[in-house]
Write an enzyme that holds these catalytic residues in place. Structure first.
Site, short mmCIF file in Angstrom:
data_model
loop_
_atom_site.label_atom_id
_atom_site.label_comp_id
_atom_site.label_asym_id
_atom_site.label_seq_id
_atom_site.Cartn_x
_atom_site.Cartn_y
_atom_site.Cartn_z
N ALA A 1 2.98 7.93 3.68
CA ALA A 1 3.88 6.78 3.89
C ALA A 1 3.45 5.63 3.00
O ALA A 1 2.40 5.67 2.36
CB ALA A 1 3.86 6.36 5.36
N GLN A 2 4.30 4.60 2.95
CA GLN A 2 3.96 3.38 2.23
C GLN A 2 4.33 2.18 3.10
O GLN A 2 5.17 2.28 3.99
CB GLN A 2 4.66 3.33 0.88
CG GLN A 2 6.17 3.41 0.92
CD GLN A 2 6.76 3.64 -0.47
OE1 GLN A 2 6.32 4.50 -1.22
NE2 GLN A 2 7.77 2.84 -0.82
N ALA B 1 0.85 -1.19 0.00
CA ALA B 1 0.00 0.00 0.00
C ALA B 1 0.89 1.23 0.00
O ALA B 1 1.92 1.26 0.66
CB ALA B 1 -0.92 0.01 1.22
N ASP C 1 -10.35 7.45 11.73
CA ASP C 1 -10.43 7.22 10.28
C ASP C 1 -10.79 5.76 9.99
O ASP C 1 -10.01 5.03 9.35
CB ASP C 1 -9.09 7.58 9.64
CG ASP C 1 -9.18 7.67 8.12
OD1 ASP C 1 -10.29 7.84 7.60
OD2 ASP C 1 -8.13 7.55 7.46
#
Length: 550
Positions: free
Chosen positions: A132-133, A127, A283
């Protein structure tokens, strides 16, 4: 205007923002903000509506503005539904950062190359977001982990954007009429805190552990374990959650999961976080919620977390209990508290809330839709120019989102029914003897502090009086305006006297023969009459403008 306030570090970024605004049809806004536009670009296609153009512009402006759009999408009290719906399309999905840059940063943060530390490390992220990843990896003991890496070089860009947004919010609140009711500076302050917290990947792990501690006795709720030895501001390592996505009905059925149980457990977990703990996952979109065997619910990515003070929780409980219990008085009292003493038609607000409550009269609790109720209530807030406190906007948005996902899992999902026990428990806790005792003790402690400081304060007051340092400042409301009115009246009186003197003097000059002539009349007499005419005309217009002519 904005360009004049920007520092040298932000000028380049400001030009980029101006170019993007111009491309999407907001060139006039850029010019009004004082952003110089060195070239003319094509405006957005006419068929695109304003919300779509704003979303595309935010997407192009990068991580800070994408996050801002996501925060604005939670402000259902400020923006109409079509704007909310469009901004909700803003996603964190972004192309992966170049592996060479990511690897170099990992070497700095981990102290060695990732392929040396982990027995398996996938360079291609599972992702990739705007901040960020995430890479999948394996520890030496075979444990699957998720390695989250902040995008290299993102922090300076975000900080420059935040400085510009802070200045823009101050300008809007001070110079744009009617904008102050949206509290733009407070929105930007909240957004700044949220975004800086997301940049700190170690802070995300602290949030996760705080929530995990709250559910340590509930095996149905899973929060990934944190591996602190390899976690820092720019990278964190957590247990990899290999679960079933919440929006994949076929996968849920194949895994033998009970969708009704999952909807109930997810809602109860969020309600506990909000109403009992005051600290919650802010979230909970489908990408952050997974389902595991045994009908367990897993929450990941705690970069955006909300916190509610005890006072805010009390207000929220009163509001939701008033909506569910159809108690208009309680709802009005909470809304008036949130109004903060601003201009408000109390009678109309009470009448509108009564009508709002009456619309749901006779509807069984199981048939109530909390999301619809909250949408109607926020429309009422917009009508009365009321804005929710920033910390509560996330809560109401999370509640509405939960109900939507719950109904996707179970069409019979009853969010109001799930919330009712928590509201009853919270109401009892608010009015219980222990709560009253705790409040009373705090009040007595504060009073004791005041009384303890009183002798010292009196001595300071006496010293100031003896030394002549004691001053009293009286600010009489309306006195400056009265002074201006008095000054204006004196100016008019002086001008009137001068005008009258010119008329008298010019009349005398007209009777004297000799001297220069103008159109057969004495020159100085004609000039005197002309001056008297100008002064009289100015005095007449001034009186009319001030309303004195009515």
């Amino acid at each position: 205007m904005l360009a004049a306030l920007a520092g040298t570090r932000e000028l380049g970024r400001l030009q980029e923002i101006g170019a993007v605004l111009l491309r999407h049809g907001f060139g006039d806004l850029a010019r009004r903000l004082g952003i110089s536009l060195p070239w003319k670009g094509a405006a957005a296609a006419p068929k695109l509506e304003a919300p779509q153009r704003v979303r595309l512009a935010l997407q192009e402006l990068g991580p800070t503005f994408v996050k801002l759009g996501q925060i604005l999408a939670t402000r259902i009290d400020l923006l109409p539904p079509d704007w909310i719906s469009e901004l909700e399309k803003l996603q964190d999905q972004a192309p992966a950062a170049p592996w060479d840059e990511v690897r170099a940063q990992l070497v700095e943060d981990l102290g060695m190359a990732p392929e040396e530390l982990f027995t398996g490390f996938e360079p291609v992220p599972v992702a990739a977001g705007s901040i960020a990843q995430v890479h999948r990896a394996r520890l030496a003991d075979g444990t699957e982990v998720a390695v989250k890496v902040r995008r290299p070089g993102i922090a300076p860009v975000v900080e420059a954007d935040l400085r510009l947004l802070a200045r823009l919010a101050a300008l809007l609140e001070s110079h744009v009429e009617g904008f102050a009711r949206f509290h733009p500076r407070e929105v930007v302050r909240q957004f700044t805190r949220t975004l800086r917290a997301e940049l700190d990947l170690a802070g995300e792990c602290r949030n996760a552990e705080r929530v995990a501690a709250s559910f340590r006795d509930d095996p149905s709720v899973v929060v990934p374990e944190v591996y602190w030895h390899w976690t820092s501001e720019r990278v964190n390592v957590q247990a990899f959650i290999d679960g079933t996505p919440s929006r994949d009905p076929a996968a849920l059925a194949a895994a033998g999961l009970d969708r009704r149980v999952l909807a109930k457990r997810g809602a109860q977990a969020m309600l506990k976080m909000v109403l009992e703990d005051g600290f919650f996952h802010a979230d909970p979109h489908p990408g952050n919620v997974f389902y595991l065997p045994g009908n367990r619910v897993a929450f990941i990515d705690f970069g955006m977390a909300g916190h509610l003070s005890e006072r805010r929780r009390d207000e929220l409980v009163r509001l939701l209990a008033g909506l569910v219990g159809r108690d208009a008085d309680d709802v009005v009292e909470v809304l008036l508290d949130w109004a903060g003493g601003g201009p408000l038609d109390h009678a109309k607000l009470s009448a509108d809330v009564d009508a709002f409550i009456d619309r749901y009269h006779g509807i069984a609790l199981k048939d109530l839709r909390m999301g619809a109720m909250l949408a109607d209530m926020t429309a009422l807030l917009r009508e009365h120019a009321l804005a929710l406190p920033a910390d509560l906007a996330l809560v109401l948005k999370a509640c509405a989102t939960l109900e939507t996902y719950g109904r996707e899992l179970d069409p019979e999902f009853d969010m109001v029914g799930e919330a009712a026990p928590f509201l009853r428990a919270a109401t009892l806790a608010r009015s219980g003897p222990l709560t009253f005792a705790k409040r009373g003790w705090r009040t007595l402690a504060a009073l004791g502090d005041i009384l303890g400081d009183l002798p010292r304060d009196l001595r300071e007051l006496a010293r100031a009086a003896k030394s002549g340092r004691l001053q009293a400042h009286v600010d009489v409301t309306g006195l400056p305006a009265f002074g201006r009115q008095l000054d204006t009246a004196a100016n008019r009186l002086a001008l009137g006297i001068v005008t009258a003197a010119l008329i008298v003097g010019s009349s005398i000059v007209m009777t004297i023969e000799g001297g220069p002539l103008l159109f057969g009349m004495p020159l100085f007499g004609a000039l005197g009459f002309a001056g008297a005419f100008v002064g009289g005309a100015w005095l007449f217009v001034s009186i009319l403008r001030s309303g004195g002519g009515r």
